[in-house]
Write a protein that holds these residues in place. Structure first.
Motif, short mmCIF file in Angstrom:
data_model
loop_
_atom_site.label_atom_id
_atom_site.label_comp_id
_atom_site.label_asym_id
_atom_site.label_seq_id
_atom_site.Cartn_x
_atom_site.Cartn_y
_atom_site.Cartn_z
N LYS A 111 40.83 43.17 38.39
CA LYS A 111 39.52 43.38 37.77
C LYS A 111 38.44 43.69 38.81
O LYS A 111 37.64 44.63 38.65
N ILE A 112 38.41 42.89 39.86
CA ILE A 112 37.39 43.08 40.90
C ILE A 112 37.62 44.41 41.62
O ILE A 112 36.68 45.19 41.85
N GLY A 113 38.88 44.69 41.93
CA GLY A 113 39.20 45.90 42.68
C GLY A 113 38.96 47.17 41.88
O GLY A 113 38.55 48.20 42.44
N ALA A 114 39.20 47.10 40.58
CA ALA A 114 39.06 48.31 39.74
C ALA A 114 37.62 48.82 39.74
O ALA A 114 37.36 50.01 39.50
N GLU A 115 36.66 47.91 40.03
CA GLU A 115 35.25 48.33 40.11
C GLU A 115 35.04 49.37 41.21
O GLU A 115 34.06 50.11 41.19
N ARG A 116 35.92 49.36 42.19
CA ARG A 116 35.81 50.29 43.33
C ARG A 116 36.50 51.62 43.07
O ARG A 116 36.47 52.50 43.92
N ALA A 132 47.96 45.32 45.06
CA ALA A 132 47.38 46.68 45.09
C ALA A 132 47.61 47.38 43.75
O ALA A 132 46.70 48.02 43.20
N LEU A 133 48.80 47.22 43.20
CA LEU A 133 49.11 47.89 41.92
C LEU A 133 48.31 47.28 40.77
O LEU A 133 48.00 47.97 39.79
N SER A 134 47.95 46.02 40.90
CA SER A 134 47.13 45.40 39.86
C SER A 134 45.77 46.11 39.76
O SER A 134 45.25 46.34 38.66
N ILE A 135 45.21 46.48 40.92
CA ILE A 135 43.93 47.21 40.94
C ILE A 135 44.10 48.59 40.31
O ILE A 135 43.31 49.01 39.45
N ILE A 136 45.13 49.28 40.72
CA ILE A 136 45.36 50.65 40.24
C ILE A 136 45.61 50.65 38.73
O ILE A 136 45.03 51.45 37.99
N LYS A 137 46.41 49.70 38.27
CA LYS A 137 46.72 49.65 36.83
C LYS A 137 45.47 49.29 36.01
O LYS A 137 45.26 49.82 34.92
N LYS A 138 44.67 48.38 36.56
CA LYS A 138 43.45 47.98 35.82
C LYS A 138 42.50 49.17 35.68
O LYS A 138 41.93 49.39 34.60
N ALA A 139 42.35 49.93 36.77
CA ALA A 139 41.46 51.11 36.72
C ALA A 139 41.98 52.09 35.66
O ALA A 139 41.20 52.68 34.90
N PHE A 140 43.28 52.23 35.60
CA PHE A 140 43.90 53.12 34.61
C PHE A 140 43.66 52.58 33.19
O PHE A 140 43.31 53.33 32.27
N ASP A 141 43.82 51.27 33.04
CA ASP A 141 43.57 50.62 31.73
C ASP A 141 42.13 50.85 31.26
O ASP A 141 41.86 50.90 30.06
#
Ligand SMILES: O=P(O)(O)OC[C@H]1O[C@H](OP(=O)(O)O)[C@H](O)[C@@H]1O
Length: 309
Positions: A111-116, A132-141
């Motif tokens: 969640k925090i990383g997807a902001e970037r 790292a994939l958690s950030i990428i997947k969240k941004a995609f979500d």
């Protein structure tokens, strides 16, 4: 199987990388220790503590670089009990807390990383990092139109795990060989990688080749983001110790039969490298996004300066 055999099985799986990823090995070690202490109910306290330390050492000795492993073991085994039942109870609770926090941390980092991550971004990643994939997947979500460039990550090719995971998630992904990183960097908006350890000076220790991504990113003026749970910060670096870089077997790189035919050739297979803090823009943890210069603060506030491993 008895309890010690079970513990040794987990240790062997970590060593052979059947269980891998800095976060996953930490969770597996914590769970293994919890299961093992249950078998020590009938021992006197002094013997219990000896067995506990022996088991902790077996787990910690499996892989030397990811500090998540000794941190997980230290956080799990500590207790202040004077009888075995209370000690088991404390250790069980420690393990449950560690495992729950580790699982929740991935979601928070995402969640925090997807902001970037912005709509249209092309993200380069290396190896296979759940954080790292958690950030990428969240941004995609979140509906962002993103794509990923994933490195092969020789010699064990964890990049193949990454491309399969991203493919199954529906994220457009391009696979490159490790040596194509610099050439490809001009197509990239930012780099997102995981961490095996972060030292008190903010240096990142991660899969071999990570520093190559970071240097190429700096040259191309792209940001480098590291996804790391707070338990991946290394307390021993506070004492001036360096993080040990794991050397793995030569047969991960070249077939041992071929190597036998080449008496003048030896193989070096370091599994990790060090990326200095100046190549890192931001570290995303479950408690917030920090510049690498704040590594000391994270160690102090979330692991505690008294934490010894
Ligand atoms: O904890 P997560 O984010 O999954 O992974 C962190 C790091 O652990 C892995 O090590 P290995 O493949 O076990 O040697 C990679 O170096 C990866 O970047």
């Amino acid at each position: 199987m008895n309890a010690m055999e079970d513990l040794n099985t987990t240790a062997e799986k970590i060593k052979t990388m059947e269980i891998r990823g800095a976060g996953r090995i930490a969770v597996a070690a914590s769970a293994a220790l919890r299961a093992y202490v249950m078998s020590l109910k009938s021992l006197p306290m002094s013997e219990f503590n000896v067995k506990l330390e022996e088991a902790a050492k077996i787990l910690v000795d499996t892989r030397p670089t990811a500090v998540s492993l000794p941190n997980a073991v230290a956080l799990t085994k500590r207790h202040s009990a004077t009888n075995v039942y209370d000690a088991i109870d404390e250790i069980t609770k420690n393990a449950e807390k560690f495992i729950t926090n580790a699982e929740q941390a991935l979601g928070k980092i995402g969640k925090i990383g997807a902001e970037r991550i912005h709509d249209g971004d092309v993200i380069m990643t290396h190896c296979n990092s759940h954080a790292a994939l958690s950030i990428i997947k969240k941004a995609f979500d979140q509906g962002k139109d993103i794509s990923v460039i994933a490195t092969e990550s020789r010699p064990r090719r964890q990049g193949f795990i990454t491309i399969r995971e991203l493919n199954d998630y529906g994220i457009p992904t391009t696979l490159i060989v490790d040596s194509a990183v610099r050439l490809t960097m001009k197509e990239v908006d930012l780099v997102v990688v995981g961490a095996d350890s972060i030292s008190v000076n903010g240096a990142l220790i991660n899969k071999i080749g990570t520093s190559q991504l970071a240097m190429a990113a700096q040259e191309a003026r792209r940001n480098v983001i590291v996804a790391a749970e707070t338990y991946k910060f290394s307390p021993r670096t506070l004492l001036g110790e360096m993080v040990e870089i794991e050397d793995r077997a030569s047969d991960e790189v070249i077939d041992s039969e071929i190597l036998k035919e080449l008496p003048n050739v030896k193989v070096k297979n370091p599994a990790f490298d060090v990326t200095p803090a100046e190549y890192i823009d931001l570290i995303i943890t479950e408690v917030g996004a920090f510049p690498p210069a704040m590594a000391f603060t994270i160690l102090r506030d979330y692991l505690g300066l008294e934490m010894q491993i």
